[in-house]
Design a protein around this motif. Structure first.
Motif, short mmCIF file in Angstrom:
data_model
loop_
_atom_site.label_atom_id
_atom_site.label_comp_id
_atom_site.label_asym_id
_atom_site.label_seq_id
_atom_site.Cartn_x
_atom_site.Cartn_y
_atom_site.Cartn_z
N ALA A 94 0.85 -1.20 0.00
CA ALA A 94 0.00 0.00 0.00
C ALA A 94 0.88 1.25 0.00
CB ALA A 94 -0.92 -0.01 1.22
N ALA A 95 1.99 1.21 0.75
CA ALA A 95 2.90 2.37 0.80
C ALA A 95 3.56 2.57 -0.55
CB ALA A 95 3.95 2.18 1.89
N ALA A 96 3.91 1.47 -1.23
CA ALA A 96 4.54 1.57 -2.56
C ALA A 96 3.58 2.23 -3.53
CB ALA A 96 4.94 0.18 -3.04
N LYS A 97 2.34 1.78 -3.52
CA LYS A 97 1.34 2.36 -4.42
C LYS A 97 1.14 3.85 -4.11
CE LYS A 97 -2.11 2.68 -7.29
NZ LYS A 97 -1.74 3.07 -8.63
N ALA A 98 1.22 4.18 -2.82
CA ALA A 98 1.04 5.57 -2.40
C ALA A 98 2.33 6.38 -2.53
CB ALA A 98 0.55 5.62 -0.95
N LYS A 99 3.41 5.71 -2.94
CA LYS A 99 4.73 6.36 -3.10
C LYS A 99 5.22 7.00 -1.81
CE LYS A 99 4.53 7.41 -8.04
NZ LYS A 99 3.22 6.87 -8.38
N ARG A 100 5.07 6.29 -0.73
CA ARG A 100 5.53 6.82 0.56
C ARG A 100 6.42 5.80 1.27
NH1 ARG A 100 0.18 9.63 3.10
NH2 ARG A 100 1.60 10.54 4.60
N GLY A 101 7.42 6.31 1.98
CA GLY A 101 8.31 5.44 2.74
C GLY A 101 7.63 4.94 4.00
N LEU A 102 8.19 3.86 4.52
CA LEU A 102 7.58 3.22 5.68
C LEU A 102 8.63 3.02 6.77
CD1 LEU A 102 4.63 2.08 5.67
CD2 LEU A 102 5.62 -0.17 5.27
N ALA A 103 8.31 3.40 7.99
CA ALA A 103 9.15 3.02 9.14
C ALA A 103 8.36 1.96 9.88
CB ALA A 103 9.41 4.22 10.04
N PHE A 104 8.95 0.79 10.03
CA PHE A 104 8.21 -0.33 10.61
C PHE A 104 8.78 -0.67 11.98
CE2 PHE A 104 6.58 -4.56 11.19
CZ PHE A 104 5.39 -4.58 10.48
N PHE A 105 7.93 -0.52 13.00
CA PHE A 105 8.35 -0.79 14.38
C PHE A 105 7.87 -2.19 14.77
CE2 PHE A 105 8.26 3.73 13.87
CZ PHE A 105 9.33 4.19 14.63
N THR A 106 8.81 -3.11 14.99
CA THR A 106 8.38 -4.48 15.29
C THR A 106 8.07 -4.67 16.78
OG1 THR A 106 10.56 -5.44 15.69
CG2 THR A 106 9.78 -5.37 13.38
N PHE A 107 8.27 -3.63 17.58
CA PHE A 107 7.90 -3.66 19.00
C PHE A 107 8.61 -4.80 19.72
CE2 PHE A 107 4.43 -3.57 22.37
CZ PHE A 107 4.55 -2.23 22.67
N GLY A 108 9.92 -4.82 19.57
CA GLY A 108 10.73 -5.81 20.29
C GLY A 108 10.87 -7.15 19.58
N ASP A 109 10.21 -7.31 18.44
CA ASP A 109 10.25 -8.61 17.74
C ASP A 109 11.49 -8.64 16.82
OD1 ASP A 109 9.80 -10.85 16.19
OD2 ASP A 109 7.63 -10.50 16.03
N GLU A 110 12.58 -9.15 17.37
CA GLU A 110 13.87 -9.18 16.67
C GLU A 110 13.81 -10.09 15.45
OE1 GLU A 110 17.27 -7.52 16.07
OE2 GLU A 110 16.16 -7.01 17.90
N ASN A 111 13.13 -11.23 15.63
CA ASN A 111 13.03 -12.21 14.54
C ASN A 111 12.31 -11.60 13.32
OD1 ASN A 111 13.12 -14.80 13.31
ND2 ASN A 111 10.99 -15.10 13.93
N LEU A 112 11.19 -10.93 13.59
CA LEU A 112 10.45 -10.31 12.48
C LEU A 112 11.32 -9.25 11.82
CD1 LEU A 112 7.78 -9.92 10.87
CD2 LEU A 112 7.15 -8.19 12.56
N LYS A 113 12.04 -8.51 12.62
CA LYS A 113 12.89 -7.46 12.06
C LYS A 113 13.88 -8.06 11.06
CE LYS A 113 16.70 -4.55 12.99
NZ LYS A 113 17.78 -4.18 13.83
N GLN A 114 14.57 -9.10 11.49
CA GLN A 114 15.59 -9.68 10.62
C GLN A 114 14.99 -10.32 9.36
OE1 GLN A 114 18.02 -12.10 13.17
NE2 GLN A 114 18.73 -10.28 14.26
N ARG A 115 13.91 -11.04 9.56
CA ARG A 115 13.32 -11.73 8.41
C ARG A 115 12.68 -10.74 7.42
NH1 ARG A 115 10.19 -16.81 8.96
NH2 ARG A 115 10.95 -16.88 6.83
N LEU A 116 12.05 -9.72 7.95
CA LEU A 116 11.44 -8.72 7.05
C LEU A 116 12.53 -7.98 6.27
CD1 LEU A 116 8.96 -7.17 6.02
CD2 LEU A 116 9.05 -5.74 8.07
N GLN A 117 13.62 -7.66 6.97
CA GLN A 117 14.73 -6.97 6.31
C GLN A 117 15.27 -7.84 5.17
OE1 GLN A 117 16.06 -3.70 7.53
NE2 GLN A 117 16.52 -3.88 5.35
N HIS A 118 15.43 -9.12 5.45
CA HIS A 118 15.98 -10.05 4.46
C HIS A 118 15.08 -10.14 3.22
CE1 HIS A 118 17.90 -13.61 2.80
NE2 HIS A 118 16.72 -14.21 2.78
N ILE A 119 13.81 -10.34 3.44
CA ILE A 119 12.90 -10.53 2.29
C ILE A 119 12.74 -9.21 1.53
CG2 ILE A 119 10.63 -10.13 3.43
CD1 ILE A 119 11.31 -13.08 1.14
N TYR A 120 12.74 -8.11 2.27
CA TYR A 120 12.64 -6.79 1.60
C TYR A 120 13.86 -6.56 0.72
CZ TYR A 120 12.81 -1.77 0.88
OH TYR A 120 12.92 -0.52 0.30
#
Ligand code: APR
Length: 476
Positions: A404-430
């Protein structure tokens, strides 16, 4: 051509926007908030009773919780045996004598509530479903409306039966916050009382404006996701910090309920309720915002943070005053933008992988992210939207918001709220998807395939699936 109603005198500020002021406060009409001080029909005598009670409270130096309770019940006699005030009583009892300012504050809140006929002398239109519209009011007007909510003066707002006039609206009178004592309620009340302390004190009274905008995404504006050629926009992922603190200056996502504010006046204390408790001006949106539809969002510009906090849910604690340093815009609004979007609540987790639901969430996020006239449209601060109380899959929700952010041409700051695993995996796939220039349309098709795969095997992991299938011929 969106309708924009301004509740203050227009001469006091400049604007290029189309402005509509509504004369008089007495529009006892289904398109407007019915006010306790309306002179129409039988309401006149109700305000007589209310104002008599509030005047008597306001004239005192100190008032007890019992006095507050008696006043509220006097003009809400139907609820004598239903409403309890034990949370308010407990707050008063457990607060050390030296810190207990409530007894001197109650008369001041009563005095503020009494100002309603002069402070809010224009009719407040309802932000109804299916219509994009905005309301701007001053922080003083908001404080006066909330003082009335505190004293439970709003008419027709106390029944939740399905046929009730305001059944499609959140509750606004504070009675539900005062009863059924719990630790959560006490902490919430400490924050709310602190807000009233600030707004009733001449030296700390806020002086700006706040705008509430309901945006409705028309069917013609809904993207055709499968053919969307947009490339992913920039993404910053962090497991530290919170949307409302580290996301200052960005469009901050409220993980909302379709009834704005969710359980803020009850026991709820998740992301949305905490946001509303530390920024109590947001609560006034409950007065006029009808339940959000699938293609709608609410954007609030200019609300002020009054309190600090720690914890979440049961561990939430009011942590003292917060000095909001946000700058103001040319409308004297704080440059804080909050975007309320309600995710779907999935009782059965597997339901969220149906394409119909994925598309609903994409359109909901896009409705909020899209950017609107008159806004600066900064980057978006979000996180595990819909992934707590609403049981969503954080991987899927992260991709949906990224699309949705890509379609809207806006950057995203994603706060995983302490979820280190999600942070690493999301970074990798992104990083993978970004390097390969995967478009939103291609991701949508991958989600489609994933949806079928998930149907056959509920253990399939979304990010693994994308990594394995991203080069499959059918999507090239
Ligand atoms: N900043 C970043 N992330 C946060 C924050 C915050 N301040 N607070 C919570 N989170 C993360 C947590 O990991 C949490 O589990 O977001 C997750 C989802 O938060 P929820 O509040 O549970 O959101 P959601 O699942 O969308 O539930 C919405 O809860 O608050 C009510 O009224 C709301 O009914 C609605 C429902």
């Amino acid at each position: 051509n969106k309708r924009h109603t301004v509740l203050i005198d227009v001469d006091t500020f400049n604007s290029q926007r189309k402005i509509l002021t509504q004369k008089g406060r007495d529009l006892w009409h289904s398109d407007f908030v019915k006010m306790p001080c309306s002179q129409v029909a039988h309401q006149k005598s109700r305000w007589d009773v209310i104002s008599k009670k509030l005047k008597s409270l306001a004239s005192k130096k100190t008032a007890s919780v019992k006095d507050v309770e008696e006043a509220i019940i006097k003009y809400n006699p139907k609820y004598k045996d239903q409403w309890s005030f034990d949370a308010l009583h407990t707050l008063d009892q457990i607060t050390p004598h030296t810190e207990n300012y409530y007894k001197t504050l109650f008369p001041k809140i009563a005095a503020l509530a009494l100002k309603l006929p002069s402070f809010v002398n224009k009719a407040i239109p309802l932000l109804r479903k299916g219509q994009s519209a905005a309301i701007t009011m001053s922080q003083v007007q908001i404080s006066c409306l909330l003082a009335n909510a505190f004293f439970c003066t709003f008419p027709h707002r106390n029944t939740s039966s399905p046929n009730a006039e305001y059944s499609g609206y959140p509750s606004i009178n504070f009675n539900s916050l005062f009863g059924n004592w719990s630790r959560r309620k006490i902490e919430k009340l400490r924050a709310i009382m602190h807000y009233f302390k600030e707004v009733t004190d001449e030296s700390t009274r806020p002086k700006g404006l706040v705008t509430f905008e309901r945006e409705c995404l028309s069917y013609t504006d809904m993207p055709t996701w499968e053919s969307c050629k947009a490339n992913l926009s920039k993404l910053h992922i962090t497991s530290e910090g919170q949307i409302e603190l580290e996301g200052k200056g960005m469009l901050q996502v409220d993980f909302a309920n379709s009834l704005i504010g969710g359980g803020v006046l009850g026991s709820g204390l998740l992301q949305e309720e905490i946001l509303f408790v530390i920024n109590p001006e947001l609560i006034v949106a409950r007065l006029f915002t009808e339940k959000l539809e699938d293609n709608e969002c609410l954007i609030i510009t200019g609300s002020q943070q009054f309190s600090s906090y720690s914890g979440f849910g049961d561990s939430f604690e009011w942590a003292g005053p917060y000095e909001d340093q946000s700058q103001r815009d040319e409308w004297a609004r704080r440059k804080t933008k909050i975007l309320a979007i309600d995710a779907m609540n999935f009782r059965h987790s597997v339901d969220q992988y149906r394409m119909r639901h994925i598309t609903r969430e994409l359109n909901k996020a896009y409705c909020g992210f899209k950017g609107y006239d008159g806004h600066e449209n900064p980057d978006i601060a979000t996180g595990k939207w819909g992934c707590g109380a609403f049981n969503g899959d954080p991987q899927l929700k992260a991709l949906i918001q990224l699309m949705a952010a890509a379609k809207a041409k806006r950057g995203l700051a994603f706060f995983t709220f302490g979820d280190e695993n999600l942070k690493q995996r999301l970074q990798h796939i992104y990083d993978l998807m970004f390097a390969e220039g995967i478009t939103v349309g291609k991701l949508y098709k991958l989600l489609h395939d994933f949806s079928s795969a998930k149907h056959c095997d509920s253990h399939v992991d979304l990010f693994d699936f994308i990594e394995k299938n991203r080069n499959s011929k059918s999507h090239l």
